[in-house]
Design a protein around this motif. Sequence first.
Motif, PDB file in Angstrom:
ATOM      1  N   GLU A 116      60.276 -38.343  88.710  1.00  0.00           N
ATOM      2  CA  GLU A 116      61.594 -38.540  88.425  1.00  0.00           C
ATOM      3  C   GLU A 116      62.065 -37.019  88.767  1.00  0.00           C
ATOM      4  O   GLU A 116      63.269 -36.809  89.370  1.00  0.00           O
ATOM      5  CB  GLU A 116      62.125 -38.787  87.098  1.00  0.00           C
ATOM      6  CG  GLU A 116      61.987 -40.433  86.839  1.00  0.00           C
ATOM      7  CD  GLU A 116      62.662 -41.260  88.020  1.00  0.00           C
ATOM      8  OE1 GLU A 116      63.609 -40.887  88.448  1.00  0.00           O
ATOM      9  OE2 GLU A 116      61.744 -42.067  88.554  1.00  0.00           O
ATOM     10  N   SER A 117      61.369 -36.106  88.300  1.00  0.00           N
ATOM     11  CA  SER A 117      61.792 -34.772  88.616  1.00  0.00           C
ATOM     12  C   SER A 117      61.766 -34.351  89.838  1.00  0.00           C
ATOM     13  O   SER A 117      62.804 -33.642  90.521  1.00  0.00           O
ATOM     14  CB  SER A 117      61.047 -33.950  87.442  1.00  0.00           C
ATOM     15  OG  SER A 117      61.255 -32.296  88.211  1.00  0.00           O
ATOM     16  N   GLN A 163      64.770 -36.125  91.892  1.00  0.00           N
ATOM     17  CA  GLN A 163      65.879 -35.345  91.477  1.00  0.00           C
ATOM     18  C   GLN A 163      66.429 -34.300  92.239  1.00  0.00           C
ATOM     19  O   GLN A 163      67.242 -33.818  92.702  1.00  0.00           O
ATOM     20  CB  GLN A 163      65.965 -35.200  89.835  1.00  0.00           C
ATOM     21  CG  GLN A 163      67.408 -34.509  89.403  1.00  0.00           C
ATOM     22  CD  GLN A 163      67.693 -34.357  88.063  1.00  0.00           C
ATOM     23  OE1 GLN A 163      66.639 -34.721  87.251  1.00  0.00           O
ATOM     24  NE2 GLN A 163      68.469 -33.612  87.467  1.00  0.00           N
ATOM     25  N   GLN A 223      67.325 -35.050  95.748  1.00  0.00           N
ATOM     26  CA  GLN A 223      68.571 -35.513  95.620  1.00  0.00           C
ATOM     27  C   GLN A 223      69.483 -34.504  95.687  1.00  0.00           C
ATOM     28  O   GLN A 223      70.496 -34.376  96.514  1.00  0.00           O
ATOM     29  CB  GLN A 223      68.670 -36.497  94.708  1.00  0.00           C
ATOM     30  CG  GLN A 223      70.133 -37.303  94.959  1.00  0.00           C
ATOM     31  CD  GLN A 223      70.335 -37.977  95.918  1.00  0.00           C
ATOM     32  OE1 GLN A 223      69.398 -38.727  96.674  1.00  0.00           O
ATOM     33  NE2 GLN A 223      71.015 -37.725  96.909  1.00  0.00           N
ATOM     34  N   GLU A 224      69.388 -33.640  94.696  1.00  0.00           N
ATOM     35  CA  GLU A 224      70.261 -32.504  94.518  1.00  0.00           C
ATOM     36  C   GLU A 224      70.476 -31.507  95.882  1.00  0.00           C
ATOM     37  O   GLU A 224      71.403 -30.946  96.209  1.00  0.00           O
ATOM     38  CB  GLU A 224      69.914 -31.471  93.373  1.00  0.00           C
ATOM     39  CG  GLU A 224      69.917 -32.218  91.843  1.00  0.00           C
ATOM     40  CD  GLU A 224      69.617 -31.588  90.770  1.00  0.00           C
ATOM     41  OE1 GLU A 224      68.948 -30.540  90.902  1.00  0.00           O
ATOM     42  OE2 GLU A 224      69.864 -31.912  89.661  1.00  0.00           O
TER      43      GLU A 224
END
Length: 208
Positions: free
Chosen positions: A189-190, A193, A196-197
């Motif tokens: 997930e990290s 994320q 995506q950021e």
Amino acid sequence: MLSNRARLIVKTMVLTLLGAGATAAIVGLIVLRGGFYNISATESHYPLIYTVFEEGLQYSIKNHAEDIEVPALGAPEQLLRGATVYAANCVQCHGGPGTAPSKHGMSMQPVPGPLVDADVNWETRELYWITRHGIKMSGMPAWEYHLSDSDIWAVVAFVSAMPAMSPQDFKGMTAPDAGVQSVPVAVQESAKQSAQESANAARQGDQS
């Protein structure tokens, strides 16, 4: 028109600046040609040199990486591949969670920075650019000559997820017999994320 007094002030300022510039150039030439600056790896750069290099580094990477499109990252197979590549090529200089760099990495100047918080300082697309193209006069090689593009993205995904790794996670993922079950969900997930950021930041930059 300027008064005589104003013209005198302007003339004095211009001559002062020219004189200061000429003096600085002469001093710089003396230091350069005299070999007074110590370039050995046993001596650190002066703080001012570090500041100038760091500023230039930040702006250069931001500029050159702005058009990079970040693919989907964070699949366990990709992260496991990134861990393998990192263990073979990167940990010696940069270390990892609970793992110190090797002696030859610590003997470099400038000392290679730790990557456990790399996603705080760099966007994912910037990490890709750094990994692919390297950094001049830093010991950081251009990995595009040694790794496939998919392997570069894999190690970037792994590095971007490093803040979410415990020392046990890092050790398990970089073990020779590691499998996809050794990739924690939080690490996946990290990486997702961070990717995506970085993509969102790129879109905002395009709109501004």
